[in-house]
Design an enzyme around this catalytic site. Structure first.
Site, PDB file in Angstrom:
ATOM      1  CD  GLU A 231      53.690 -32.011  75.094  1.00 49.48           C
ATOM      2  OE1 GLU A 231      53.844 -30.894  75.899  1.00 49.48           O
ATOM      3  OE2 GLU A 231      54.631 -31.784  74.322  1.00 49.48           O
TER       4      GLU A 231
ATOM      5  CG  ASP B  40      52.608 -27.574  75.029  1.00 48.76           C
ATOM      6  OD1 ASP B  40      52.903 -27.822  76.165  1.00 48.76           O
ATOM      7  OD2 ASP B  40      52.626 -26.335  74.810  1.00 48.76           O
TER       8      ASP B  40
END
Length: 253
Positions: free
Chosen positions: A135, A68
C-alpha cells in the site's frame, strides 16, 4: 538517433545524482512499476520502518494510509465498470476479496518488497508488513506520477483483471459465511474462545464453534481472531459435507 545518444548520458547523469543505494532502489522500483522514478525520496520513505527513536522520522505509515485510499478508488472504479449489473453488496464483497490484508500480503510477498526496507538496524517485522509496504508503494507511486498512470500500473502489472477474476469464488471470511448461513437456516452459531497454555508455556487461543448445542469444530491460533476464523473454516467444511452451504464453493488456498 539523437535520442539514443542522449539517453545513456541521461542515465549516467541520473545515477551520479543519486547515492548507490538510492540508484539501486530506483532501478528495482522501475522494474516493478514500469515507470521511471522521479522522486526517490517517496520510495525511500515507503520502505522505511518506524523506529524507537524519539526524534520524528519519516516511515511508510503515511504513504500506506494514502495508498490504501488510492488502491480502494482504483479497484472500486474497476469493479463498477466491469460488473454493470452487480448490486452494492456484490461489489463490496469483491472489493473486500481484493484489498483484504491476506491478499495484499500475498502480493507484497510475491514482489519481495521487504528486500527494499531501508532501515540498517535489524528489527522484528509484523506479519502484515508485506501488505503494508504494498500500500505504501501505491501511495508513493501516486504522488510520483499521477492517478491515471498509477491506475494503469495497478491494473496492468500488479492486480490484473485476470487475477481479480480468480478471486470471484474465493472465500474471504468463513466466520461471515457461517453467520450468513445460520441466519438463513435460523440456527445459532456460537464461538467459545479462551486462552490456553501449551507445553513450553506458549500462550495460544482455542476457539470452539457451536451449532445450537452441538460442538462442530475447534482450533487453536496465536490470536483470538485467527482462532475463530480457523475454527469457522473447519466448521464450514464439516457442515458442507452434510449439506451444501454454498454451491460450487472453492478452497481459498
Amino acid at each position: 538517433m539523437e535520442l539514443k545518444k542522449y539517453f545513456p548520458k541521461f542515465l549516467t547523469a541520473r545515477k551520479n545524482n543519486l547515492s548507490e543505494k538510492d540508484y539501486l532502489l530506483s532501478i528495482e522500483i522501475s522494474k516493478i512499476t514500469g515507470c521511471n522514478v522521479q522522486n526517490i525520496n517517496l520510495y525511500r520513505e515507503a520502505f522505511s520502518l518506524k523506529t524507537a527513536s524519539k526524534t520524528p522520522t519519516h516511515n511508510y505509515e503515511r504513504l500506506e494510509f494514502l495508498g490504501d485510499s488510492v488502491l480502494g478508488a482504483i479497484i472500486s472504479c474497476h469493479l463498477f465498470s466491469t460488473y454493470p449489473q452487480a448490486n452494492e453488496g456484490y461489489l463490496t464483497q469483491m472489493k473486500s476479496k481484493i484489498v483484504n490484508r491476506k491478499n495484499l500480503n500475498k502480493l507484497g510477498e510475491e514482489l519481495r518488497l521487504t528486500d527494499f526496507i531501508q532501515n540498517d538496524s535489524s528489527c522484528t517485522l509484523s506479519e502484515n508488513i508485506s501488505g503494508n509496504l504494498f500500500e505504501a508503494l501505491i501511495g508513493a507511486l501516486y504522488l510520483d506520477v499521477d492517478y491515471e498512470t498509477c491506475k494503469k500500473v495497478v491494473l496492468e502489472r500488479l492486480l490484473t483483471p485476470s487475477e481479480i477474476n480468480k478471486l470471484e469464488n474465493k472465500i474471504v471470511s468463513y466466520k461471515s459465511l457461517l453467520l450468513e448461513w445460520s441466519q438463513k437456516k435460523k440456527v445459532q452459531i456460537r464461538y467459545d474462545t479462551y486462552e490456553e497454555i501449551q507445553p513450553g508455556r506458549n500462550l495460544v487461543f482455542r476457539s470452539v464453534v457451536w451449532l445450537d448445542d452441538q460442538k462442530v469444530a475447534n482450533a487453536t491460533e496465536t490470536s483470538k481472531k485467527k482462532a475463530e476464523e480457523k475454527a469457522a473454516q473447519r466448521a464450514f467444511y464439516m457442515l458442507n459435507k452434510k449439506q451444501s452451504i454454498i454451491e460450487n464453493s472453492k478452497d481459498p488456498a
